[in-house]
Design an enzyme around this catalytic site. Structure first.
Site, PDB file in Angstrom:
ATOM      1  N   ASP A 368       5.402   1.470 -10.791  1.00 42.36           N
ATOM      2  CA  ASP A 368       4.975   2.774 -10.368  1.00 42.36           C
ATOM      3  C   ASP A 368       5.816   4.135 -10.860  1.00 42.36           C
ATOM      4  O   ASP A 368       7.029   3.947 -11.330  1.00 42.36           O
ATOM      5  CB  ASP A 368       5.362   3.003  -8.976  1.00 42.36           C
ATOM      6  CG  ASP A 368       4.222   2.313  -8.039  1.00 42.36           C
ATOM      7  OD1 ASP A 368       3.050   2.083  -8.472  1.00 42.36           O
ATOM      8  OD2 ASP A 368       4.535   1.934  -6.790  1.00 42.36           O
ATOM      9  N   ASP A 712       4.472   0.403  -3.286  1.00 37.35           N
ATOM     10  CA  ASP A 712       5.285   1.118  -1.871  1.00 37.35           C
ATOM     11  C   ASP A 712       4.268   0.975  -0.694  1.00 37.35           C
ATOM     12  O   ASP A 712       4.638   1.028   0.379  1.00 37.35           O
ATOM     13  CB  ASP A 712       6.100   2.100  -2.015  1.00 37.35           C
ATOM     14  CG  ASP A 712       5.278   3.290  -2.929  1.00 37.35           C
ATOM     15  OD1 ASP A 712       4.099   3.049  -2.985  1.00 37.35           O
ATOM     16  OD2 ASP A 712       5.715   4.045  -3.601  1.00 37.35           O
ATOM     17  N   ASP A 716      -1.085  -1.436  -1.657  1.00 34.25           N
ATOM     18  CA  ASP A 716      -0.246  -2.364  -2.508  1.00 34.25           C
ATOM     19  C   ASP A 716       0.056  -3.721  -2.486  1.00 34.25           C
ATOM     20  O   ASP A 716       0.441  -4.299  -3.285  1.00 34.25           O
ATOM     21  CB  ASP A 716       1.046  -1.598  -3.159  1.00 34.25           C
ATOM     22  CG  ASP A 716       1.015  -0.327  -3.912  1.00 34.25           C
ATOM     23  OD1 ASP A 716      -0.099  -0.070  -4.467  1.00 34.25           O
ATOM     24  OD2 ASP A 716       1.681   0.676  -3.630  1.00 34.25           O
TER      25      ASP A 716
END
Ligand code: ADP
Ligand code: MG
Length: 983
Positions: A368, A712, A716
């Site tokens: 990410d 997170d 996800d």
């Protein structure tokens, strides 16, 4: 007040007589009374009470419990946790050491000795068994205790109201009466009666088996008889909140909760046995078969020779026991647990032990952007207005004031490279950094013009800021010591900070423009909205990604150019729009969600800078050196992502970003190969919705990558599960993501993953060292016996001696090897292929060379002593046993590295190992002098000269393996290191 007092007294009859809480209703309400009792609370049907009554019953004031009261209740109700699944006690672990076929055989041998009257032998075998079990127990409990320590690092934190302020506490410290705030992605820490709820849903599959999240509502009315699944006014401990927000009243904690009653553990993901351990166990079985075959041959030979049955039996048992590397699986588990422990010290928590091994094989990290590669401390530094052009937001003399100046670099102006956002990144400033420091003024074209903005433009900025404040889910709070604390999404916080610096506050604005409804931000929608009453009627305030917001307004070409230009320079760009609304707010919210709302006015764009995490560029470089690819996954604009990726070294000049939608399309209808390849190679995946991450992981895995993916959010979780290694964020991550992950980064930092990979490789290398040691020493024993058999010599060692040899040389030293530190250069070579077996060519060669050498030389000595020097069989065995102990002790130093010279590794780097070797020598020499033991072992003291001579012979093994490493291993290693890295 009266009614309350009545209820209080019926609920707690026992306090009537105390004359304290009972007759003073106010005292009870303020929480200074004795508070609720456990048995009463357990009997109340919380789901059927209305919220206010529930709060009364729990003596829970609006401002939350006081710290004192919370402490008192903590005493009374105990910690909010379920009884742990107790790790097996020492006794049980100890007994389990005996459940092993080899041990059965030894037990039988001990019994047999007793039977034939060989008491000393029986005692000796018994002692060996006992020691073995003790060593095994110590090793296993070591692995277990590190697992326990990690569990305690996995604690859930809860946001709770205490003394009128929101605090974060360990979920364990929650007590009945606490008011807890929950948001999407949180797991529910206790049984809660909802006080407030907003679009709330809960995943209660743990309790009800129902996999679809159920809606929850603080205001619903629920029957007393309602089953757990129908209690819409409750949230239950151990379940999860995928959507919405809630304020809940803790009504039951720990064992009193619904899960507590069905006594299911919340810890989830139990440790499955690592595949490596399973594979090695299978290997051990295969080796066992080979050894047993060899033993059978030797037994037949002895029988033909006419040896006694009992003697043969004992010999067979002893040889099998010492040559089969039975300790291997345990030693491997220890090596992996140790790796896990070392990772924890580097902010990487391994939830499942196999991930330790997995990290060592990782070929690609898909990370990410926000929060992991960047500091997630967004600051608004640019504003673009439809009329007034672009504006820089800087700090004046007073940091709390924003200085607005026209931005001289219009879109399309060349030569801005030097200025680019890079120059403005001072590194991580922490979330909610107050902005000013985030921009380094000076040295640019814009500086020449310090002119202030004209009045009209200033008003436009203020209007834009107002919308940013109204459509906002965050909050700024001043702490006691005057610091400003931010809560909420960083984008929202950035707007709050901007507003503050312009002299605007959300609270004041809300007084004039009360909120009627809102559409909270969702990654998928990429925008948020609020609907507020104002002087001119109902107004919509919208902020979000430019692609999402511009279509709602009549945006100009020029503004679109601004979007592209700012994105291309690494700014995160958001658009703001507002406009009057006809009709109901709820209706407008629905239309917005369905994409039917339009006709808004574009107020302008803002450009936000998210400082890079300073450690990341170096970490990316280390990844590349280690042959591990790095990709960025972001919800941001492709140009923004690409620009930041370039700065971090993730993307090069010619690289392109690919959007989540493209990957999805490719996954859905399998396009041509070249498209697939392009998607697979792209360093940046932009505008990715969480659901698309799974497709990205799939595409990468199809290329044969072993992928680590970070995440997170709630959405996800599927990608984290699909990834070879799912990595969740410890701070920003939701509980849901953490439970789905294999690893948790306690500092949310990309660089930690790289450290994890390093430790994973070290752990794997140590596993190989242990394998080498155990299997080559076993092989040496087999070789020794076969040579004796082939040349018709007596058995080189008797049963008891073999067992002794195994005990003093293998028992603890294999584990000591697992403690080896990493060798230099672990991160300077490509990852090992996933399918590479432990017994690869190098392992086979080095095991054979060292095993054969020990076996042949030992046999040579045995032969020489008897046939050249004419020693008795008994004396020759004494010397041979000492030689074997020395050999195996010396060999440990070879096994410390497969490539490096044994002399290049400092002794103090593994004192445990040195200690075990010294102990083995000491114990053996002691045994020569100890009357009872020396008789059983048939050993006698040797002279110092003799010992030194034997040491010399044993040390020749070091030379042998040094040669092997120099001639065979290192040239090979150089060849692979030069091969192009994967990924
Ligand atoms: P990332 O994973 O990169 O943070 P997100 O999915 O959170 O991406 O956000 C996607 C886009 O939605 C962002 O680029 C931004 O334009 C917009 N956005 C992000 N946060 C907010 C917010 N709080 N309010 C409105 N829009 C937002
Ligand atoms: Mg985000």
């Amino acid at each position: 007040m009266h009614a309350q007092q009545d209820r209080q007294s019926t609920a707690r009859p026992s306090h009537q007589g105390s004359g304290k809480g009972g007759d003073n209703g106010a005292g009870v309400g303020s929480g200074s009374g004795p508070g609720p009792e456990r048995d009463q609370l357990d009997r109340i049907c919380w789901h059927a009470l209305d919220a206010a009554t529930a709060a009364e019953r729990l003596d829970s004031p609006q401002a939350g419990l006081s710290a004192d009261e919370a402490a008192r209740r903590r005493e009374r109700f105990g910690a909010n946790r379920l009884p742990e699944e107790r790790p097996p006690g020492l006794g049980r672990t100890f007994l389990r050491q005996f459940t092993n076929p080899l041990i059965y055989i030894l037990l039988a041998a001990a019994l047999a000795s007793l039977f034939i009257g060989a008491i000393a032998d029986a005692v000796f075998i018994g002692a060996v068994l006992l020691l073995n079990a003790i060593i095994g127990t110590v090793q296993e409990s070591k692995a277990e205790s590190s697992a326990q320590a990690l569990k305690s690092m996995m604690t859930v934190r809860s946001r709770v109201l205490r003394d009128g302020r929101e605090e974060e506490v360990d979920a364990e410290d929650l007590v009945p009466g606490d008011r807890v705030r929950l948001g999407a992605g949180d797991s529910v820490p206790a049984d809660l009666r909802l006080l407030e709820s907003e679009d709330l849903r809960a995943d209660e599959s743990l309790l009800t088996g129902e996999s679809i999240p159920v809606e929850k509502d603080a205001d619903a009315s629920v029957d007393e008889e309602a089953g757990v699944g129908e209690r819409r006014t409750m949230l239950h401990a151990g379940t999860e909140v995928p959507d919405g927000r809630a304020l809940g009243l803790v009504c039951r904690t720990g064992q009193a909760t619904e899960v507590g009653r069905i006594a299911r553990s919340l810890t989830g993901a139990g440790d499955t046995e690592p595949p490596l351990v399973i594979r090695l166990r299978a290997l051990t079985h295969r080796i066992a078969l080979v050894v047993l075959g060899a033993v059978a041959l030797l037994v037949i030979a002895q029988l033909l020779r006419g040896a006694g049955l009992t003697e043969i039996f004992f010999f067979a048992v002893a040889l099998a026991v010492s040559a089969i590397p039975a300790g291997l699986p345990v030693a491997i588990t220890v090596a992996l647990s140790l790796g896990r422990h070392r990772m924890a010290e580097r902010n990487v928590i391994v939830r499942r032990l196999p991930a330790v091994e997995g990290l060592g094989t990782c070929t690609l990290i898909a990370s990410d952007k926000t929060g992991t590669l960047t500091a997630n401390g967004l600051t608004i530094t640019r504003i673009a207005l439809p009329e007034a052009g672009r504006i820089r937001v800087e700090s004046g003399e007073d940091e709390r004031q924003a200085l607005l100046r026209p931005d001289q670099e219009g879109p399309g102006v060349e030569g801005l490279g030097a200025e680019g956002p890079g120059g403005e990144r001072p590194g991580a400033e922490g979330p909610g950094a107050e902005g000013p420091g985030a921009e380094r003024p000076g040295g640019e074209g814009g500086d020449a013009d310090t002119g202030e903005l004209d009045e009209a433009a200033q008003e436009s900025v203020r209007q834009l800021a107002r919308t940013g404040l109204l459509c906002n889910e965050g909050a700024l709070r001043e702490t006691d010591d005057g610091e400003v604390e931010a809560v909420g999404d960083t984008v929202d916080v950035a707007f709050l900070v901007l507003g503050r610096r312009l002299g605007l506050s959300r609270r004041e604005l809300l007084k004039q423009h009360p909120e009627q409804d809102r559409v909270p931000f969702k990654s998928k929608r990429r925008l948020a909205a609020s609907f507020n009453q104002g002087g001119a009627g109902l107004q919509a305030h919208v902020k979000g990604a430019a692609e999402a917001v511009l279509p709602l307004c009549d945006a100009t070409e020029a503004m679109q150019e601004q979007v592209d230009e700012l994105s291309g320079r690494g700014f995160r760009v958001l658009a703001l729009a507002a406009g009057p609304i006809e009709g109901e707010a709820a209706e407008a919210a629905r239309r917005l969600e369905e994409g039917e709302l339009g006709g808004l006015t574009l107020l302008g764009l803002v450009g936000l800078i998210d400082p890079l995490r300073p450690e990341v560029p170096e970490a990316v470089r280390r990844c590349h050196e280690a042959g591990v690819g790095v990709r960025m996954i972001t919800g941001d604009h492709p140009a923004t992502g690409l620009s930041i990726a370039r700065e971090l070294g993730i993307a090069g000049e010619g690289d392109q970003a690919v959007t989540g939608a493209e990957v999805q399309a490719q996954a859905d209808q399998a396009q041509q190969d070249d498209a697939a390849a392009r998607l697979g190679r792209a360093p940046v995946y932009a505008r990715v919705e969480p659901e698309q991450k799974t497709a990205i992981v799939g595409a990468l895995q199809e290329q044969g990558q072993y992928v680590a993916v970070t995440g997170d959010g709630v959405n996800d979780a599927p990608a984290l599960r699909k990834a070879n290694i799912g990595v969740a964020m410890g701070r920003a991550g939701t509980d849901v993501a953490r439970r789905a992950a294999d690893l948790i980064l306690t500092d949310d930092n990309f660089a930690s993953i790289v450290n994890g990979i390093e430790q994973g490789r070290i752990a794997y290398a140590n596993v190989r060292k242990v394998v080498w040691l155990l299997i080559s020493t076993g092989a040496a024993e087999i070789v020794l016996f076969f040579l004796a058999f082939a040349l018709d010599l007596p058995l080189p060692l008797d049963a008891v001696q073999l067992l002794w040899l195994n005990l003093v040389t293998n028992g603890i030293q294999d584990v000591a090897l697992a403690f080896e530190k990493g060798e230099p250069g672990v991160l300077k070579r490509p990852p090992r292929p996933t399918d590479q077996p432990i017994f690869d060519r190098r392992m086979i060669e080095q095991t054979l060379v060292s095993g054969l050498y020990m076996g042949v030389v030992a046999f040579g000595v045995f032969y020489w002593l008897q046939h050249v020097w004419g020693w008795s069989e008994h004396d020759a065995r004494n010397t041979l046993l000492l030689l074997m102990v020395l050999f195996e002790n010396v060999h440990i130093f070879n096994c410390r590295s497969e490539e490096r010279s044994a002399f290049a590794i400092p002794l103090r780097a593994n004192l445990l190992l040195i200690g075990t070797v010294a102990a083995a020598q000491a114990v053996h020499i002691l045994a020569m002098y100890l009357p009872g033991l020396s008789d059983v072992l048939e050993v006698a003291p040797v002279s110092l000269m003799e010992w030194l001579a034997l040491l010399g012979i044993a040390a020749s093994l070091l030379l042998m393996m040094e040669l092997f490493k120099a001639l065979r291993v290192r040239p090979q290693a150089r060849a692979t290191a030069n091969a192009p890295a994967a990924g």
